[in-house]
Design a protein around this motif. Structure first.
Motif, mmCIF file in Angstrom:
data_model
loop_
_atom_site.group_PDB
_atom_site.id
_atom_site.type_symbol
_atom_site.label_atom_id
_atom_site.label_comp_id
_atom_site.label_asym_id
_atom_site.label_seq_id
_atom_site.Cartn_x
_atom_site.Cartn_y
_atom_site.Cartn_z
ATOM 1 N N LYS A 193 -8.134 -4.638 -4.552
ATOM 2 C CA LYS A 193 -8.390 -3.569 -3.338
ATOM 3 C C LYS A 193 -7.359 -3.079 -2.611
ATOM 4 N N ALA A 195 -4.008 -2.906 -3.444
ATOM 5 C CA ALA A 195 -3.105 -1.735 -4.056
ATOM 6 C C ALA A 195 -3.862 -0.626 -4.376
ATOM 7 N N ARG A 196 -5.001 -0.710 -4.372
ATOM 8 C CA ARG A 196 -5.776 0.731 -4.334
ATOM 9 C C ARG A 196 -5.858 1.381 -3.052
ATOM 10 N N ASN A 197 -6.055 0.624 -1.978
ATOM 11 C CA ASN A 197 -6.294 1.192 -0.898
ATOM 12 C C ASN A 197 -4.967 1.793 -0.404
ATOM 13 N N GLY A 199 -2.976 3.326 -2.100
ATOM 14 C CA GLY A 199 -2.750 4.412 -2.913
ATOM 15 C C GLY A 199 -2.457 4.298 -4.318
ATOM 16 N N ALA A 200 -2.224 3.159 -4.641
ATOM 17 C CA ALA A 200 -1.678 2.830 -6.159
ATOM 18 C C ALA A 200 -2.695 3.231 -7.157
#
Ligand SMILES: Nc1ncnc2c1ncn2[C@@H]1O[C@H](COP(=O)(O)OP(=O)(O)O)[C@@H](O)[C@H]1O
Ligand SMILES: [Mg+2]
Lengths: 295, 360
Positions: A193, A195-197, A199-200
């Motif tokens: 999460k 990493a996603r958060n 921007g990945a």
């Protein structure tokens, strides 16, 4: 480590434990291997010649391989194909392991595991033989592809290495999936999460966060799959064509058809050396230690 | 820049269970906004909807007025500080901070500049090459803040970020967070089950219970004028006395509390005569003696000395225990368990809320 053991079990019991392990290791692993090495260094003699002038240590049996271009090419082909099997298995296993560990609900994951496990209740020969049927020239796969109009002539899956590769990926997939699944499972979901958060996208999340974490599992899976593939006998024997012989088949022939145990032992030992070399290479490549793998 | 957040009639259901009840809430641009509620009431679920990890079952999340429904988590202008921080353990401190910039294709030199600047902001200059595991709890906390700020979010989401720290550090970090919020002007959405945290830092607080918004107000209003009995009992301490409304004037009602007699308190919403209601009195609103509007005779049960103040537990005529807070200098030798003690309060310092509060 010994002091840990004595703390837990007391002196006599831990001595007994270590003794048992030592007996097992020496009796079941080291001695037979040493015997094999001993065999491999001696010429194949008639019983009457033993102890005679010909009974001397030499590297002749090892040199045989390097003098025989056919055997040598099968040796390298076996190594190369095992690498290929390992890569293919990894490519198939990683997404599955990730799905089971992080995407699926616990119920779906359990179902997946069950579906993967059930075929392994059947023994390897039968499983491999079923692939022989599926891939046969007049088998169901060809019938299906013909029926769908995807091909207009049956394909000879079993004539090259294709059948062997498919059979091996199928036979050893669990040994790849489980270590990777375990490794990914242990990753904190918030890492993904985070990493996603930040921007990945999915690809970057995998190669920067998930794969680095799963590396020991991937290394373990690759090593196991490679060892099994390189040492496999049943799959190439059943699914291979004369043109796609495996090195284990040559070893088998030396032992049981040629009756030359000394020569067979030398060949087997060379395969072992290469496998150990492969383990070392993979560990170096993945920058993992023995401790990480044994976890 | 408009970095307001609008939860437009948002609902979140997991199967048959509704974790967040229909909620319409506007969080202003640049505000320090907190969600306060007991654990399991749906706070994290709200953050997950704002950050894009969860899709609301109903309704729309708007950031800066823009509908976020079709914007995936990695494209939203939000940045999250996780309850467990979720720093990347296999990267160095600087790599952690620079991760979001690396994703955005910022050059190495620029990234280094940014991480140096952020490390300075969180007072950890020169720790860039350290491993995450070499940091203390408080330092990890700051790195998580720096990492979240590096991507220059419009909205910073903080999920109980201080809960793992010890008391001293927690109080220190409160001041620091407030300071960072002031410096950056970013909208902060802060989640906590600790009312002290919510009250000291926030511009406004939303109190939640079981997926439902109870009240949204600034900290002082929340403390002074709770709108529901849940808020009255959850925010700060409160004594509750249930009764039936016998008189209803503008701004004030009188309840009949049985053996305790008739007691009056303020109301923010009028309550009709004959209805059940609960009167709430803060422990610090009581005075010893009978000098104020209403007096309750009690028997002293226990005296606790807490440094600058005293707390007394005293049993009223109906056996309920009232808690009283007095300045430490009010102490005298007569305060012994078993003694009679009169407590009085002013009706303007008590509040009456419709319905009967379950004892909290
Ligand atoms: N993915 C999910 N599936 C099912 N139930 C969930 C899920 N996430 C949260 N819940 C439930 O929703 C409720 C609120 O959870 P959460 O938002 O984490 O609470 P809080 O952060 O306030 O402690 C809890 O009862 C929790 O069990
Ligand atoms: Mg939570």
């Amino acid at each position: 480590m010994f002091s840990q053991l004595t703390n837990r079990f007391g002196g006599p019991l831990s001595a007994a434990l270590i003794g048992l392990i030592a007996i097992w290791l020496i009796g079941m692993v080291i001695l037979p291997q040493l015997l094999m090495v001993d065999y491999s260094l001696k010429p194949n003699l008639l019983p009457s010649e033993e102890g005679g002038p010909k009974d001397q240590y030499s590297l002749v049996n090892y040199a045989t391989l390097f003098g025989n271009t056919i055997h040598l090419s099968i040796f390298f082909k076996t190594i190369w194909s095992s690498v290929l099997v390992t890569l293919l298995t990894l490519i198939v296993s990683y997404p599955l392991a990730f799905y089971m560990a992080k995407v699926a609900t616990p119920k779906q994951a359990a179902l997946c595991l069950l579906l993967l496990l059930i075929p392994f209740w059947i023994n390897e020969i039968l499983r491999t033989f079923s692939w022989y049927i599926i891939l046969a020239y007049k088998g169901p796969l060809n019938a299906l592809l013909l029926g769908l109009g995807l091909i207009d002539r049956p394909v000879r899956f079993l004539s090259g290495d294709g059948g062997v590769l498919i059979g091996m990926v199928y036979a050893y997939i669990l040994f790849m999936i489980f270590p990777i699944y375990n490794a990914i499972e242990s990753l904190d979901g918030n890492q993904v999460k985070a990493a996603r958060n930040l921007g990945a996208g999915w690809i970057r999340t995998h190669y920067r966060v998930i794969i680095p974490h799963a590396k020991p599992g991937i290394a373990t899976g690759c090593i196991m799959t490679f060892m099994l593939a390189a040492g496999s006998y049943a799959v190439p024997a059943l699914l291979g064509s004369p043109g796609s012989r495996w090195f284990t088949q040559i070893i088998y022939n030396w032992f049981f058809e040629g009756g030359d145990w000394n020569q067979g032992a030398a060949y087997a030992f060379l395969l072992l050396v290469i496998c150990i070399g492969f383990i070392g290479l993979v560990m170096k490549l993945f920058k993992v230690g023995l401790g990480d793998i044994a976890r | 820049m408009d970095s307001s957040v609008h939860l437009d009639n948002v609902v979140m259901r997991f199967g048959g269970f509704t974790a967040v009840q229909k909620m319409d809430l506007r969080i202003h641009s640049g505000e320090f906004f907190s969600f306060l509620g007991p654990s399991g009431c749906g706070k994290t679920t709200i953050l997950n909807m704002v950050s894009g990890f969860l899709k609301p079952s109903e309704g729309v999340v708007r950031i800066g007025g823009e509908d976020m429904t079709s914007v995936p988590a990695n494209k939203r202008p939000t940045s999250m500080i996780f309850q467990n921080l979720a720093l990347f353990p296999l990267m160095t401190v600087a790599e952690n901070i620079e991760f979001g910039l690396e994703v955005r294709g910022v050059s190495k030199a620029e990234r280094k500049k940014a991480s140096d600047r952020l490390l300075e902001l969180v007072a950890l200059e020169g720790s860039g090459t350290k491993k995450v595991s070499e940091l203390s709890g408080g330092q990890k906390q700051r790195i998580a803040i720096a990492r979240a700020l590096a991507v220059e979010p419009q909205v910073l989401l903080l999920d109980e970020p201080l809960s793992a720290l010890d008391l001293k550090l927690r109080q220190h970090m409160r001041t620091e967070l407030k300071e960072i919020q002031r410096k950056t002007g970013i909208t902060f959405i802060y989640i906590t089950h600790d009312q002290g945290e919510a009250l000291t830092m926030s511009d406004r607080v939303a109190v939640m219970s079981a997926g439902r918004l109870q009240q949204v107000a600034d900290p002082i209003a929340l403390y002074r004028d709770p709108k529901t009995s849940f808020v009255a009992s959850f925010v700060g301490e409160n004594n509750s006395i249930a009764g039936t409304v016998v008189e209803s004037r503008s701004g004030e009602v009188v309840i009949d509390a049985g053996v305790l007699g008739k007691l009056a308190g303020r109301v923010t919403q009028p309550i009709e005569k004959g209805q059940r209601a609960t009167l709430f009195i803060r422990p610090e609103s009581f005075q010893l003696g009978s000098g104020l509007d209403f007096t309750l005779p009690t028997i002293l049960e226990e005296v606790n000395f807490e440094g600058s103040y005293l707390t007394l537990n005293s049993s009223a005529a109906d056996q309920r225990t009232l808690s009283v807070q007095l300045a430490a200098n009010q102490y005298h030798e007569d305060m012994i368990a078993g003694r009679a003690l009169s407590l009085s309060y002013n009706s303007k310092d008590a509040i009456v809320i419709a319905g009967e509060a379950s004892d909290v």
